[in-house]
Design a protein around this motif. Structure first.
Motif, PDB file in Angstrom:
ATOM      1  N   ALA A  19       0.836  -1.204   0.000  1.00 47.25           N
ATOM      2  CA  ALA A  19       0.000   0.000   0.000  1.00 47.25           C
ATOM      3  C   ALA A  19       0.873   1.258   0.000  1.00 47.25           C
ATOM      4  CB  ALA A  19      -0.938  -0.013   1.201  1.00 47.25           C
ATOM      5  N   LEU A  20       1.931   1.260   0.787  1.00 46.86           N
ATOM      6  CA  LEU A  20       2.841   2.411   0.811  1.00 46.86           C
ATOM      7  C   LEU A  20       3.472   2.625  -0.556  1.00 46.86           C
ATOM      8  CD1 LEU A  20       4.658   1.874   4.228  1.00 46.86           C
ATOM      9  CD2 LEU A  20       3.302   3.886   3.608  1.00 46.86           C
ATOM     10  N   HIS A  21       3.956   1.547  -1.154  1.00 43.77           N
ATOM     11  CA  HIS A  21       4.633   1.658  -2.453  1.00 43.77           C
ATOM     12  C   HIS A  21       3.668   2.131  -3.533  1.00 43.77           C
ATOM     13  CE1 HIS A  21       6.892   0.450  -6.048  1.00 43.77           C
ATOM     14  NE2 HIS A  21       7.936   0.714  -5.283  1.00 43.77           N
ATOM     15  N   SER A  22       2.453   1.579  -3.563  1.00 36.13           N
ATOM     16  CA  SER A  22       1.498   1.981  -4.593  1.00 36.13           C
ATOM     17  C   SER A  22       1.018   3.418  -4.387  1.00 36.13           C
ATOM     18  CB  SER A  22       0.307   1.024  -4.646  1.00 36.13           C
ATOM     19  OG  SER A  22      -0.461   1.128  -3.482  1.00 36.13           O
ATOM     20  N   SER A  23       1.187   3.941  -3.169  1.00 40.20           N
ATOM     21  CA  SER A  23       0.831   5.335  -2.889  1.00 40.20           C
ATOM     22  C   SER A  23       1.986   6.293  -3.162  1.00 40.20           C
ATOM     23  CB  SER A  23       0.397   5.482  -1.425  1.00 40.20           C
ATOM     24  OG  SER A  23      -0.745   4.708  -1.188  1.00 40.20           O
ATOM     25  N   GLU A 112     -11.908  -3.449   3.878  1.00 47.38           N
ATOM     26  CA  GLU A 112     -12.527  -2.130   4.077  1.00 47.38           C
ATOM     27  C   GLU A 112     -11.867  -1.402   5.240  1.00 47.38           C
ATOM     28  OE1 GLU A 112     -16.745  -2.577   4.525  1.00 47.38           O
ATOM     29  OE2 GLU A 112     -16.902  -3.686   2.645  1.00 47.38           O
ATOM     30  N   ILE A 113     -11.641  -2.114   6.321  1.00 51.40           N
ATOM     31  CA  ILE A 113     -11.004  -1.518   7.492  1.00 51.40           C
ATOM     32  C   ILE A 113      -9.566  -1.140   7.161  1.00 51.40           C
ATOM     33  CG2 ILE A 113     -10.190  -1.995   9.838  1.00 51.40           C
ATOM     34  CD1 ILE A 113     -12.806  -3.730  10.082  1.00 51.40           C
ATOM     35  N   PHE A 114      -8.866  -2.008   6.417  1.00 52.67           N
ATOM     36  CA  PHE A 114      -7.487  -1.713   6.042  1.00 52.67           C
ATOM     37  C   PHE A 114      -7.411  -0.423   5.232  1.00 52.67           C
ATOM     38  CE2 PHE A 114      -3.914  -1.979   3.050  1.00 52.67           C
ATOM     39  CZ  PHE A 114      -2.868  -1.987   3.966  1.00 52.67           C
ATOM     40  N   VAL A 115      -8.296  -0.286   4.248  1.00 50.40           N
ATOM     41  CA  VAL A 115      -8.295   0.919   3.406  1.00 50.40           C
ATOM     42  C   VAL A 115      -8.539   2.159   4.264  1.00 50.40           C
ATOM     43  CG1 VAL A 115      -9.580   2.130   1.587  1.00 50.40           C
ATOM     44  CG2 VAL A 115      -8.925  -0.260   1.276  1.00 50.40           C
ATOM     45  N   GLU A 116      -9.486   2.069   5.194  1.00 49.96           N
ATOM     46  CA  GLU A 116      -9.800   3.202   6.068  1.00 49.96           C
ATOM     47  C   GLU A 116      -8.607   3.564   6.958  1.00 49.96           C
ATOM     48  OE1 GLU A 116     -12.684   3.707   9.867  1.00 49.96           O
ATOM     49  OE2 GLU A 116     -13.603   2.822   8.076  1.00 49.96           O
ATOM     50  N   ARG A 120      -5.992   6.875   6.972  1.00 45.52           N
ATOM     51  CA  ARG A 120      -5.639   7.650   8.171  1.00 45.52           C
ATOM     52  C   ARG A 120      -4.118   7.767   8.293  1.00 45.52           C
ATOM     53  NH1 ARG A 120      -6.479   5.273  12.846  1.00 45.52           N
ATOM     54  NH2 ARG A 120      -5.925   7.198  13.866  1.00 45.52           N
ATOM     55  N   LEU A 121      -3.411   6.657   8.024  1.00 53.32           N
ATOM     56  CA  LEU A 121      -1.944   6.671   8.087  1.00 53.32           C
ATOM     57  C   LEU A 121      -1.385   7.663   7.075  1.00 53.32           C
ATOM     58  CD1 LEU A 121       0.790   5.549   9.090  1.00 53.32           C
ATOM     59  CD2 LEU A 121       0.573   3.777   7.325  1.00 53.32           C
ATOM     60  N   GLN A 122      -1.890   7.638   5.843  1.00 50.08           N
ATOM     61  CA  GLN A 122      -1.422   8.571   4.813  1.00 50.08           C
ATOM     62  C   GLN A 122      -1.642  10.022   5.245  1.00 50.08           C
ATOM     63  OE1 GLN A 122      -3.611   6.774   1.390  1.00 50.08           O
ATOM     64  NE2 GLN A 122      -1.732   7.349   0.321  1.00 50.08           N
ATOM     65  N   ASN A 123      -2.817  10.289   5.794  1.00 54.00           N
ATOM     66  CA  ASN A 123      -3.109  11.659   6.259  1.00 54.00           C
ATOM     67  C   ASN A 123      -2.133  12.067   7.354  1.00 54.00           C
ATOM     68  OD1 ASN A 123      -5.246  11.913   4.472  1.00 54.00           O
ATOM     69  ND2 ASN A 123      -6.764  11.257   5.966  1.00 54.00           N
ATOM     70  N   GLU A 134      -1.415   5.331  15.641  1.00 55.92           N
ATOM     71  CA  GLU A 134      -1.776   3.948  15.934  1.00 55.92           C
ATOM     72  C   GLU A 134      -3.142   3.676  15.334  1.00 55.92           C
ATOM     73  OE1 GLU A 134      -2.151   0.964  19.770  1.00 55.92           O
ATOM     74  OE2 GLU A 134      -1.176   2.894  19.997  1.00 55.92           O
ATOM     75  N   THR A 135      -3.297   2.504  14.713  1.00 57.87           N
ATOM     76  CA  THR A 135      -4.606   2.172  14.157  1.00 57.87           C
ATOM     77  C   THR A 135      -5.623   2.134  15.279  1.00 57.87           C
ATOM     78  OG1 THR A 135      -4.064  -0.186  14.258  1.00 57.87           O
ATOM     79  CG2 THR A 135      -3.749   0.914  12.142  1.00 57.87           C
ATOM     80  N   ARG A 136      -6.835   2.581  14.990  1.00 57.78           N
ATOM     81  CA  ARG A 136      -7.899   2.653  15.996  1.00 57.78           C
ATOM     82  C   ARG A 136      -8.644   1.338  16.139  1.00 57.78           C
ATOM     83  NH1 ARG A 136     -10.517   8.049  13.696  1.00 57.78           N
ATOM     84  NH2 ARG A 136      -8.929   9.501  14.366  1.00 57.78           N
ATOM     85  N   TYR A 137      -8.672   0.578  15.074  1.00 55.13           N
ATOM     86  CA  TYR A 137      -9.497  -0.630  15.046  1.00 55.13           C
ATOM     87  C   TYR A 137      -8.987  -1.681  16.023  1.00 55.13           C
ATOM     88  CZ  TYR A 137     -11.903  -4.750  13.330  1.00 55.13           C
ATOM     89  OH  TYR A 137     -12.664  -5.877  13.250  1.00 55.13           O
ATOM     90  N   LYS A 138      -9.929  -2.305  16.736  1.00 61.12           N
ATOM     91  CA  LYS A 138      -9.636  -3.447  17.595  1.00 61.12           C
ATOM     92  C   LYS A 138     -10.654  -4.523  17.269  1.00 61.12           C
ATOM     93  CE  LYS A 138      -8.128  -0.845  21.711  1.00 61.12           C
ATOM     94  NZ  LYS A 138      -7.178  -0.096  21.082  1.00 61.12           N
ATOM     95  N   ARG A 139     -10.190  -5.689  16.973  1.00 51.98           N
ATOM     96  CA  ARG A 139     -11.113  -6.772  16.648  1.00 51.98           C
ATOM     97  C   ARG A 139     -11.785  -7.239  17.938  1.00 51.98           C
ATOM     98  NH1 ARG A 139      -9.930 -11.621  12.536  1.00 51.98           N
ATOM     99  NH2 ARG A 139     -12.003 -12.526  12.600  1.00 51.98           N
ATOM    100  N   THR A 140     -13.101  -7.070  17.988  1.00 54.34           N
ATOM    101  CA  THR A 140     -13.838  -7.451  19.190  1.00 54.34           C
ATOM    102  C   THR A 140     -14.685  -8.693  18.986  1.00 54.34           C
ATOM    103  OG1 THR A 140     -15.605  -5.910  18.595  1.00 54.34           O
ATOM    104  CG2 THR A 140     -13.893  -5.109  20.111  1.00 54.34           C
TER     105      THR A 140
END
Length: 143
Positions: A19-23, A112-116, A120-123, A134-140
């Motif tokens: 994702a970093l490289h393609s960006s 979908e979560i990865f893209v989101e 955020r990381l890019q921003n 730090e990613t916000r998502y936590k698998r619950t």
């Protein structure tokens, strides 16, 4: 068991690198920052990116960390050592004016979560905001 666990080129790491490289971001692998070896280094921006496995780094509140088992003292020590090392490394990099990003494994398991989270990381990268991302998502629950 431990011999079968990879420490390099894990699926989350590869997803993040692609994702970093393609960006358009160019980075180094295996590059050291002082005595620390982050998973990805954006040297021109002074950013160190870590792809943490939720289980091995005991992601707080994440189901993938499943720490409710009765582990031996040896395993509890291993998890505590990992968390302590992560905190020490983060403090060291921040003290040296590096920006630190932690991308948790659970955020890479759903596209979908990865893209989101990657957006955020890019921003964060482009904002030149200091500190830690730090990613916000936590698998619950199971997906």
């Amino acid at each position: 068991m431990m011999a079968g666990i990879r420490s390099k080129n894990t699926k989350p790491e590869i997803l993040i690198r692609k994702a970093l490289h393609s960006s358009g971001y160019r980075f180094r692998l295996g590059s050291k920052v002082d005595s620390v070896r982050p998973d990805v280094v954006l040297r021109s921006r002074k950013i160190a990116i870590f792809a943490h496995g939720c289980y091995w780094h005991q992601h707080p509140g994440c189901k993938l960390a499943y720490s409710n088992r009765k582990y031996s003292e040896e395993w509890q020590k291993k998890f505590a050592d990992n968390r302590n090392r992560d905190q020490r490394v983060e403090k060291q990099l921040l003290a040296d004016d590096w920006r630190v990003a932690v991308f948790w494994e659970c955020a890479t398991r759903n596209s979908e979560i990865f893209v989101e989270e990657f957006s955020r990381l890019q921003n964060w990268i482009e904002s030149e905001e200091s500190g830690v991302f730090e990613t916000r998502y936590k698998r619950t629950s199971k997906m």
